[in-house]
Design an enzyme around this catalytic site. Structure first.
Site, mmCIF file in Angstrom:
data_model
loop_
_atom_site.group_PDB
_atom_site.id
_atom_site.type_symbol
_atom_site.label_atom_id
_atom_site.label_comp_id
_atom_site.label_asym_id
_atom_site.label_seq_id
_atom_site.Cartn_x
_atom_site.Cartn_y
_atom_site.Cartn_z
ATOM 1 C CG HIS A 180 21.804 79.686 43.038
ATOM 2 N ND1 HIS A 180 22.688 78.708 43.406
ATOM 3 C CD2 HIS A 180 21.745 80.549 44.091
ATOM 4 C CE1 HIS A 180 23.149 78.959 44.621
ATOM 5 N NE2 HIS A 180 22.611 80.055 45.066
HETATM 6 O O1 RIB Z 1 18.993 77.367 46.255
HETATM 7 C C1 RIB Z 1 19.023 78.464 45.377
HETATM 8 C C2 RIB Z 1 17.672 78.701 44.781
HETATM 9 O O2 RIB Z 1 16.715 78.986 45.822
HETATM 10 C C3 RIB Z 1 17.633 79.925 43.855
HETATM 11 O O3 RIB Z 1 16.670 79.713 42.868
HETATM 12 C C4 RIB Z 1 17.203 81.031 44.779
HETATM 13 O O4 RIB Z 1 16.561 82.102 44.086
HETATM 14 C C5 RIB Z 1 16.198 80.317 45.650
HETATM 15 O O5 RIB Z 1 14.966 80.265 44.941
#
Ligand code: RIB
Ligand code: CA
Length: 318
Positions: free
Chosen positions: A243
């Site tokens: 992500h």
């Molecule tokens: O939903 C994914 C996000 O939430 C990413 O940034 C992970 O590190 C958490 O912060």
């Protein structure tokens, strides 16, 4: 011309890789890293960030510790995904790298850099938006100088990863998303429906790490093991979504974006089961105060993975 950014993180596993990625990409100049509660408490996030910074050259970067809870002062963490301390339970193995960098306070640090910068500054946020919202509340005039905020969060027409519909970062602090979206600063959202198209497989991370055989590549193999075990159990594949690294890549090389749209969006802040859910306004009709933001819809996967491997698993890096 490098892009000057401030990186706001809730270091967790994918944030730790995003930090290393941002510091390695020649297209970015990271002026400061600020920490916020999210994956784990901000105390742990800050410790994790110091360990990651110690793994890699980080001259001239300032560090600021930020919010321990959301604007509504609630706390919500994800130790089941990122490990109790937030680094896949391997912080102990890497603690010797912890850097002794001076730790400032996040919001005054953000405002100070934005106020004094002679070049445009962008903010890349890979955690809940609490610090950014607080900076806007404290000094909106200065924050209006920000060139763009690029935020990993939300989910549009796609499942959530925190409850049925909400994405974690926006679930933790939906009010902060509202403050940031309504501020009128150009906001680009990198949502779950796009970041879930970049899963890093255990097979690849082991193979790439062995081939590169560097301190950074070994750390990535170690820190992702717990994170990938979680995905094996819950998502049915042995790997982990990148992500936050994708969000960094989009900030560094916007041309990897193949499709984006600008639409009025809404964030649910009240729902018992739907808090944190993000919608584009056309999903529910003409809500008056829906701020227009840019939402990433499609990326060039080949270019992302080439950037990722070159920056973090090159065989010529120490
Ligand atoms: O939903 C994914 C996000 O939430 C990413 O940034 C992970 O590190 C958490 O912060
Ligand atoms: Ca994160």
């Amino acid at each position: 011309m490098k892009r000057t950014i401030l990186l706001d993180v809730d270091t967790g596993v994918d944030d730790s890789i995003a930090i290393l990625f941002a510091l390695r990409l020649p297209q970015l100049e990271v002026k400061a890293i600020t920490t916020v509660s999210g994956n784990v408490h901000v105390d742990e996030v800050t410790e994790n960030t110091k360990v990651v910074l110690g793994l890699i050259e980080h001259k001239g970067i300032r560090l600021g510790k930020g919010a321990s809870a959301s604007l509504r002062r609630t706390r919500f963490h994800a130790p089941e995904v990122h490990g109790d301390e937030g680094l896949g339970n391997v912080r102990g193995k890497y603690i010797r790298y912890r850097t002794r960098i001076q730790t400032e306070r996040a919001v005054p640090l953000l405002i100070d850099i934005i106020k004094k910068s002679k070049t445009p500054v962008s903010i890349v946020a890979t955690g809940p938006l609490t610090n950014i919202a607080r900076a806007i509340k404290k000094d909106n005039r200065t924050m209006q100088r920000v060139k763009e905020i690029i935020s990993m969060g939300g989910s549009f027409g796609h499942r959530g990863n925190t409850g049925p519909l909400a994405e974690f970062n926006y679930y933790v602090d939906p009010d902060a998303v509202n403050v940031v979206a309504q501020a009128g600063i150009p906001l680009t959202i990198v949502p779950l429906n796009v970041t879930e198209t970049v899963p890093l497989s255990r097979k690849d991370v082991i193979a790439w790490s062995r081939k590169a055989n560097s301190g950074v590549s070994r750390f990535i193999a170690d820190v992702t093991e717990f994170y990938m075990d979680f995905h094996s159990r819950v998502e049915g594949f042995r790997g982990g979504f990148m992500h936050d690294p994708l969000t960094i890549a989009i900030a560094a090389v916007p041309s990897i974006v193949k499709k984006r749209y600008k639409k009025p969006i809404l964030i649910e802040t009240q729902g018992l089961y739907t808090s944190g859910t993000t919608l584009t306004r056309d999903a529910i009709g003409n809500e008056k105060n829906a701020p227009v933001v840019s939402v990433i819809a499609e990326i060039d996967h080949r270019r992302f993975w080439n950037l990722f491997r070159k920056a973090l698993f090159a065989t010529d890096k120490h």
